[in-house]
Each structure stands twice: as structure tokens, then as C-alpha cells.
Design a protein around this motif. Sequence first.
Motif, PDB file in Angstrom:
ATOM      1  N   CYS A  31      -4.412 -14.404  16.292  1.00 36.43           N
ATOM      2  CA  CYS A  31      -5.252 -15.604  16.158  1.00 36.43           C
ATOM      3  C   CYS A  31      -6.717 -15.180  16.203  1.00 36.43           C
ATOM      4  CB  CYS A  31      -4.933 -16.582  17.287  1.00 36.43           C
ATOM      5  SG  CYS A  31      -6.101 -17.958  17.380  1.00 36.43           S
ATOM      6  N   GLN A  33      -9.138 -17.032  17.064  1.00 36.15           N
ATOM      7  CA  GLN A  33      -9.868 -17.680  18.150  1.00 36.15           C
ATOM      8  C   GLN A  33      -9.513 -17.096  19.529  1.00 36.15           C
ATOM      9  OE1 GLN A  33      -9.857 -21.939  17.454  1.00 36.15           O
ATOM     10  NE2 GLN A  33     -10.806 -22.255  19.458  1.00 36.15           N
ATOM     11  N   CYS A  34      -8.212 -17.042  19.833  1.00 35.99           N
ATOM     12  CA  CYS A  34      -7.827 -16.603  21.183  1.00 35.99           C
ATOM     13  C   CYS A  34      -7.340 -15.152  21.199  1.00 35.99           C
ATOM     14  CB  CYS A  34      -6.764 -17.517  21.768  1.00 35.99           C
ATOM     15  SG  CYS A  34      -5.176 -17.382  20.950  1.00 35.99           S
ATOM     16  N   CYS A  57       0.071 -19.728  19.581  1.00 40.56           N
ATOM     17  CA  CYS A  57      -0.903 -18.992  20.391  1.00 40.56           C
ATOM     18  C   CYS A  57      -1.463 -19.932  21.455  1.00 40.56           C
ATOM     19  CB  CYS A  57      -2.019 -18.446  19.516  1.00 40.56           C
ATOM     20  SG  CYS A  57      -3.015 -19.752  18.790  1.00 40.56           S
ATOM     21  N   ARG A  58      -2.401 -19.435  22.258  1.00 40.81           N
ATOM     22  CA  ARG A  58      -2.958 -20.262  23.330  1.00 40.81           C
ATOM     23  C   ARG A  58      -3.630 -21.518  22.757  1.00 40.81           C
ATOM     24  NH1 ARG A  58      -6.584 -16.835  26.415  1.00 40.81           N
ATOM     25  NH2 ARG A  58      -8.321 -17.806  25.327  1.00 40.81           N
ATOM     26  N   CYS A  59      -4.301 -21.383  21.616  1.00 41.12           N
ATOM     27  CA  CYS A  59      -4.957 -22.551  20.995  1.00 41.12           C
ATOM     28  C   CYS A  59      -3.922 -23.641  20.688  1.00 41.12           C
ATOM     29  CB  CYS A  59      -5.652 -22.166  19.689  1.00 41.12           C
ATOM     30  SG  CYS A  59      -6.659 -20.698  19.812  1.00 41.12           S
TER      31      CYS A  59
END
Length: 282
Positions: A31, A33-34, A57-59
Amino acid sequence: MEDKIKIIEIDGVGFSFNANRAHERDGHVYCRQCGEQIDSEPLACLGSKKIIFSRNCRCDRETEAKRKEEEIANHIRRLKEECFATSRNLISYSFEKIIEPERQEVIIAKNFVKNFKELAKNNNGLIFHGNVGTGKTYLAACIANKIIEEYQIRVKMRNIPQIINDIEKRGFDIDKNEYYRLLCSVPLLILDDFGIERNTEYINEMVYQIINTRYEAKKPTIISTNIPLGVIMSGSNDIDKERIYSRIREMCIPVKIAGEDIRREIGKLKLNKTRELLLGER
Ligand SMILES: [Zn+2]
């Protein structure tokens, strides 16, 4: 932004991903972002074929958690709107705003919420009594709001003139019956300002039917009233009133709203289990 689909090969298996959200590094996909890896371990599929799933993912997990939170918040808001109907200002009443939270009636009200499931099983309701302007409606609305927040169940708070108005608004008998059934079956009914209604045969019969049906269905009711407790407790010569009062006596534990000592009154009831639940003496 439009999806930019890219396909790469991992262990000989094709894996597609949105290149705007993720990027490839050392043969795996992460990802942007994360930074969490989003390609799963290759899984054996039919025959010798393998497949790689895209994992959250975490997002994704955070988005999902936020969506769930919003869903619950919306549900609570709708339950509160339904609970108070036209008296929307009651939605803002909360225990946190009470200036003297150590007052005994406030502790009892909070414990009523905390132990609601257990008290409901015993069909224990409350009757808030005391002089005009002592905050009975406020405390009852605090209970309603907190019960909705904690348990996300239906609560209805009405006074009897509002109930009559609600029923008369509904033109068809089927709608009237539906509303009436709801009042009788809702997990918690709060009858505010009991006693302000006109004393007619029709109204007394309706109030009795609601209270008695709830009594038989073991559904708790909270009542707030300016009627002196002695009048309800000692029995009335008025037969229509007396059959309502006798049900209230069986279901509702008296709580004086005035900051006076109600420990004594509850003590007299010898309902040891209920006393523990309401006063927090364990
Ligand atoms: Zn992410």
C-alpha cells in the motif's frame, strides 16, 4: 482518481492491483499509504492452479472501522429521535451534565442503566416522584439516552397527552393498533408526567391497558409523576385509578427526586437483589 490496474507475476501467479493505491517492490505489492503488503500467500485452487488474493491493509481496516462506527452512531441517532419524537430537546440530556452526580437518585438512575438487563428480567421499573421542578423528566431522559447508547435498543418516552395525540393522528385502526402494540412491547417505556392527563374513563382504560400489558409481558416501565407517592402506595377509592396504581406498585421502585434520603424507602421494599442492583451495594 481512476483505477490504474497493473498485473505482476508472483511465484508464477498473476496478481492484479491498483497502481494508484499500491506499488511493487522486490516482487511484492505494498500500500502506498500505510506500507503494508497487500498480496496474500499463493493459495492452491482447483487442480494445480494457484491464486493470490488481495488482502486488506491498515487503511482498509481503518475505513471499515470508521464506517461501522458511523453506522452505529446513525442507528443511535435514529433510536433517540424515535424515543423522544417531538420533544427533540431531550436528546441532549445526559448524566455528564448533572451538577451533583453524587446525589442518590442520580446513582440509582446510572445503576438502572448499568444493570438494565438484569432489572428488566425481574420487570423492575422505577417511579420518580417529587415536587414539580425537581428534575424528574431530566433524569428519565438521561436514562433513555444512555440505555440507547449502551444497548442500542428501542426506548419510548411520552406523556399520556402525547400518546393520545399520537394515536389520534393515525387515521386507520391498523395504524393505531400498531402504535399501541409498540408502546406495550418496547424494551423500555418511560411514561413522563403521569397524572397530568384528564381523568376520563377512556384515558384510564388506555393507561391501564398499556401498563397491564407491559406488566404481563415483563417489560419494564419508568414513570415520573407529581402525584404524591402516598396516594399511589396507599390505594385509591377510585377503582379505575386503583387498578393502574396497583400495577405500578408491583412494577416500579419509588425513587424520590429531591436529594432526600431514598435509601430508607428502597430498604423498606426488602427487594434485596433489586436493592443491590440499584444502590450498588454488592
Ligand atoms: Zn494502506
